[in-house]
Every structure is written in structure tokens, then in C-alpha cells.
Design an enzyme around this catalytic site. Structure first.
Site, PDB file in Angstrom:
ATOM      1  N   LYS A 106       0.856  -1.179   0.000  1.00  0.00           N
ATOM      2  CA  LYS A 106       0.000   0.000   0.000  1.00  0.00           C
ATOM      3  C   LYS A 106       0.895   1.232   0.000  1.00  0.00           C
ATOM      4  CE  LYS A 106      -1.792   2.965   2.092  1.00  0.00           C
ATOM      5  NZ  LYS A 106      -1.762   4.463   1.872  1.00  0.00           N
TER       6      LYS A 106
ATOM      7  N   CYS B 235      13.311  10.606   7.315  1.00  0.00           N
ATOM      8  CA  CYS B 235      13.233  10.225   8.727  1.00  0.00           C
ATOM      9  C   CYS B 235      14.572  10.361   9.430  1.00  0.00           C
ATOM     10  CB  CYS B 235      12.699   8.803   8.845  1.00  0.00           C
ATOM     11  SG  CYS B 235      13.597   7.604   7.841  1.00  0.00           S
TER      12      CYS B 235
ATOM     13  N   GLU C 292       9.784  16.174  15.483  1.00  0.00           N
ATOM     14  CA  GLU C 292      10.182  15.922  14.098  1.00  0.00           C
ATOM     15  C   GLU C 292       9.426  16.880  13.188  1.00  0.00           C
ATOM     16  OE1 GLU C 292      10.945  12.138  11.182  1.00  0.00           O
ATOM     17  OE2 GLU C 292       9.095  12.140  12.362  1.00  0.00           O
TER      18      GLU C 292
END
Length: 498
Positions: free
Chosen positions: A191, A300, A401
């Protein structure tokens, strides 16, 4: 990088706003609901194509196809035959690399020079996992049971794998999930992110051309709340592997409890970079800057917390700011572009909010900090590379973040202080160290709590080397033999021979 083709010309042949079906059980299909989603170019806002908005029913169909393939034709493929399939895929990726790179650039904005530069990593992954397909084995174990009893282990595929990937590296992320599944004999339902679904659909075509049996690889496009959630909780999925935000990863881990499926998570980060007073500043400045700016901060592992020894702090931050101000920002499809757009207006607005918070909380804006406007940027989501100085550890920009082109620079006085502050985060994905002293490198690398530590470099990822996080950055590893083990079950076999 010198290009031997015109990426803009190739871009005109790829997408024209048409419908691109998803891939289930070897067939190209629309969503059972009939719903569609638009795929937008983040640099211009234009519609590249439409894709199915798959939901639970489509995930169910894909899992059913994956299960049938796992228990049927695919189970009869020998390790050598699986290896041959992966090598054919690698050959096709070689042939179509320019097309894949342009697709990635159009779909999620990364400059074409960088998507092209991923070639060695992605094709290297395919060939690495192809090699590993014939190298998987169990062990013969001497046991202490009385009698003539033989014991050994077998490594067997876990079964149907559900994979959910982010939008920031469609080609690499797809292969990082698909290749180990094929090497170990698993089947997979992938996905992709609703913000970047087009390249995974191109990859499905190459898989089909390479002779991957129907149902072994399935691509279901749709939203995370609909298709992704159903995949995570599906009772006939044996393993779920996810790359994305920590918040979503926690939800996926909870969903996996439904059938105690195995779960691997590669999640967010707030990675520190420690620049020691003996660092080679000329080499460290561009690497530290691009540790964040390489994908407009949308990675990330972005080294967004920059700890610099006080003796060199002011000069280092000034030079990082100068470097940032000279980066060429624009459409990723242009060969001279170094920094592309953010993925969508929502993310750009979120980053702007963090920049405002930084200034409001007392940080010093040294470079950037603005959303770019004008004819070149119309319709896009462009934010200038931003550097903050005078940042404290408690500020929002130093704790959360951002997933945008924002560096928070902070001085430190001792290495013990730097380590303590670097580790004072719920995350533990990556870290960088700059020093010319070998002993310092070893000491800091040992003490930093992160899954990857780079010394005098950043961003290095190789198929043979494990990658993954600690703490709230997830668990499980991708890359290396550890990655293959994530897709395998260990079975103990006992045979009495007397």
C-alpha cells in the site's frame, strides 16, 4: 551530475491526467467502490494522473490473491528460480531507470539528479536479495536428548506480507519491502502513500514483465485510514512492515495484535549531529547541511539537531547558513535544481508553523525561514532551507520531528554533555559525528542511542548493512541478513533414527 537525456521531455511522455489502475492478482483494476484520487505534482499542483481509492474490499481481494499465490504456484519456485526472477527485475530496472526516476521526481518532488543517483542503491538491493535467495538455510544442532535423535532447523517464509510505505522514496521503499519478500518466498500486498502512488504502479508493470506469478506482488492504492488500516489488521496477513510516522506506527502495532502478526516498524526521528572541535569544518559543513536539506528535510533520518563544539560554533553555523542560502531551489525535473518542493500544501503549512514557533520561542533565524513565491514557484510548496541558532533543547523545533528543511543549531562544551543531550529524545533512528580523532569516533558511536551512526559522513545505506531504529523510532531491521530473517520463520525438526 551530467545527464545524458532530457528529463523534461521524458516527463511529457509519462502522465497526462489519465486513470492508472491498481494491481491485484495479476490484473489491473479500479477500486470496487469506483472512487478515485488525484496524484498531484508538488512542484506545480497539476494533476499528473488519477488512481483508485482502494478500500477494505480491495485489500481483502489483494490478500486473498497473495494467499492463493503463496500456497500455489509461488510455493513451487526453488531458491534458484526466485533468484532468477529478482535478477530479471533488476535488469528491467536498469533498462527503465530514467523512467522510474522521472516518475519519482514528478510524484514527490525530489530533484531528478537525486532520484537518478538512487540507481546503485535500488538495483543493488535487487541483486543483493537475489543472491540471498539461494543462501538461506537452517542449522544442524547437536541435542542432549537420550537416544539417536537428529535435530535441525528450517527457515520458512512467514507467508503473506502487508507493506505500507511513505511518499518520500517510492522506488527505494517499494523495493526494500518487495525484494526480501520475493527472496524468502513470501507474497506481498503493498500500500503506497496516497501522496505518491504512481511509481509503485510502474514497478508493478515491471514485476509482471519479469515473470512474477499473479498474486505474488499486489499494489493497492488508497488512503491510510481506509486501505492501510485494513491491511494492518487483516487476519490473513502474517507480517506487516511499515515505514512512516511514529503515531501511525503505534496504531499499526496495535492493529497487528488482532492475529499476533509479526510487525516491523521504521518510524520517525530527531537525529543529532555532533561536530567536535577537531572536526574538519570544510568537509563537515556541506554534509551536515545536506543531512537535512537533501530532500527538503522530508527524510526520517534528517540530522536536524546540530550540536557544535562552542569553540567553533559561531563559524560553523555561519558557514552552514551560507551554504543553505546558495542552494538552488526549484522544480525537481530541472537538472540544476538542488532542493525541490515539499510534498503538499498541508506539509508546507506544518513546517511554516514550526518556523514561526522557533522564532516565537526565542531561536535566532540565521537563514531561510520563508515560503518561496513568484512565477517559478507558482502552485508549488517551496520553503527556503532554514537554519536556527540560539536554540535550546526545550524548544519545539529541537524536540519534535519537523519533516521540513529546518536545522536547529546548539553549542556544547563537553563530549559528555553532547552525548547526554543527543540521547535526550524519544527517538533513536540515526546520528552523525564529525571528528578527526579515531578514539573520539569510537567512544561517541558506542554511547549514542541510535540504529545507525555515521562518522564524518551521513546518509550511507547499503543492502548488506542493517538499518532501523531504537526507542520510538521503531523495531526490526532492513538490510543485511537480519532483514531476511524478518520474513522467515524458524522451525525446529526432530527425527528419532534408532
Amino acid at each position: 551530475m551530467t545527464l545524458n537525456f532530457d528529463p523534461r521531455a521524458k516527463a511529457t511522455t509519462l502522465y497526462h491526467g489519465e486513470f492508472r489502475p491498481m494491481f491485484i492478482g495479476g490484473k489491473w483494476v479500479a477500486a470496487q467502490s469506483g472512487q478515485e484520487m488525484q496524484a498531484l505534482n508538488p512542484a506545480t499542483g497539476e494533476v499528473l494522473a488519477t488512481v483508485p481509492r482502494g478500500g477494505a474490499a480491495d485489500i481483502d481481494a489483494a490478500v486473498k490473491a497473495a494467499r492463493a499465490a503463496f500456497e500455489g504456484p509461488w510455493s513451487k519456485f526453488s531458491p534458484y528460480e526466485r533468484q532468477c526472477v529478482l535478477l530479471r527485475i533488476a535488469d528491467l530496472f536498469e533498462t527503465h531507470w530514467e523512467e522510474l526516476s522521472v516518475s519519482d521526481t514528478l510524484d514527490m518532488g525530489l530533484p531528478i539528479t537525486r532520484t537518478l543517483a538512487n540507481r546503485r542503491r535500488v538495483i543493488g538491493m535487487l541483486r543483493f536479495y537475489a543472491g540471498m535467495a539461494t543462501a538461506l538455510h537452517g542449522e544442524s544442532i547437536d541435542n542432549s536428548i537420550p537416544g539417536e535423535i537428529v535435530s535441525f532447523t528450517r527457515r520458512e517464509p512467514v507467508g503473506v506480507v502487508g507493506a505500507i510505505i511513505p511518499w518520500n522514496a517510492p522506488t527505494a521503499a517499494s523495493i526494500w519491502k518487495i525484494a526480501p519478500a520475493l527472496a524468502t518466498g513470501c507474497t506481498i500486498v503493498l500500500k503506497p502513500s496516497e501522496d505518491a502512488s504512481l511509481t509503485p504502479l510502474l514497478i508493478a508493470r515491471l514485476m509482471q514483465e519479469a515473470g512474477v506469478p499473479d498474486g505474488v506482488v499486489n499494489i493497492v492504492t488508497g488512503t491510510g485510514a481506509e486501505a492501510g488500516a485494513r491491511l494492518a489488521e487483516h487476519p490473513d496477513v502474517n507480517k506487516i512492515v511499515f515505514t512512516g510516522s511514529t503515531l501511525t506506527g503505534q496504531a499499526i502495532a496495535r492493529a497487528g495484535v488482532t492475529n499476533l502478526k509479526r510487525v516491523s516498524l521504521e518510524l520517525g526521528g530527531k537525529s543529532p549531529i555532533i561536530v567536535c572541535r577537531d572536526a574538519d569544518i570544510d568537509k563537515a559543513v556541506p554534509v551536515a547541511a545536506m543531512a537535512v536539506f537533501v530532500h527538503s528535510g522530508q527524510i526520517c533520518i534528517a540530522g536536524s539537531r546540530l550540536f557544535v563544539a562552542r569553540e567553533i560554533h559561531d563559524e560553523f553555523v555561519r558557514r552552514v547558513a551560507e551554504f543553505a542560502s546558495k542552494l538552488r531551489i526549484g522544480h525537481g525535473i530541472e537538472a540544476e535544481t538542488e532542493i525541490g518542493p515539499l510534498i503538499n500544501a498541508r506539509q508546507a503549512g506544518k513546517v511554516e508553523g514550526y518556523i514561526k514557533a522557533g522564532s516565537a520561542e526565542g531561536a535566532e533565524l540565521v537563514a531561510g525561514g520563508s515560503r518561496l513565491t513568484g512565477e517559478l514557484y507558482d502552485g508549488g510548496n517551496f520553503i527556503a532551507p532554514t537554519v536556527f541558532g540560539a536554540v535550546s533543547d526545550k524548544m519545539t523545533i529541537a524536540r519534535e520531528e519537523i519533516f521540513g528543511p529546518v536545522i536547529s543549531a546548539m553549542p556544547f562544551d563537553t563530549l559528555d554533555e553532547a552525548v547526554t543531550r543527543a540521547n535526550a529524545t524519544p527517538y533513536g533512528l540515526a546520528a552523525g559525528i564529525f571528528t578527526t580523532h579515531l578514539g573520539t569516533a569510537h567512544k561517541l558511536a558506542r554511547r549514542i542511542k541510535a540504529g545507525s551512526v555515521w562518522v564524518n559522513m551521513y546518509h550511507a545505506i547499503d543492502p548488506a548493512v542493517p538499518f532501523g531504529g531504537m526507542k520510538m523510532s521503531g523495531y526490526g531491521r532492513e538490510g543485511g541478513i537480519e532483514h531476511l530473517h524478518e520474513y522467515l520463520e524458524t522451525k525446529a525438526v526432530w527425527i528419532q533414527t534408532d
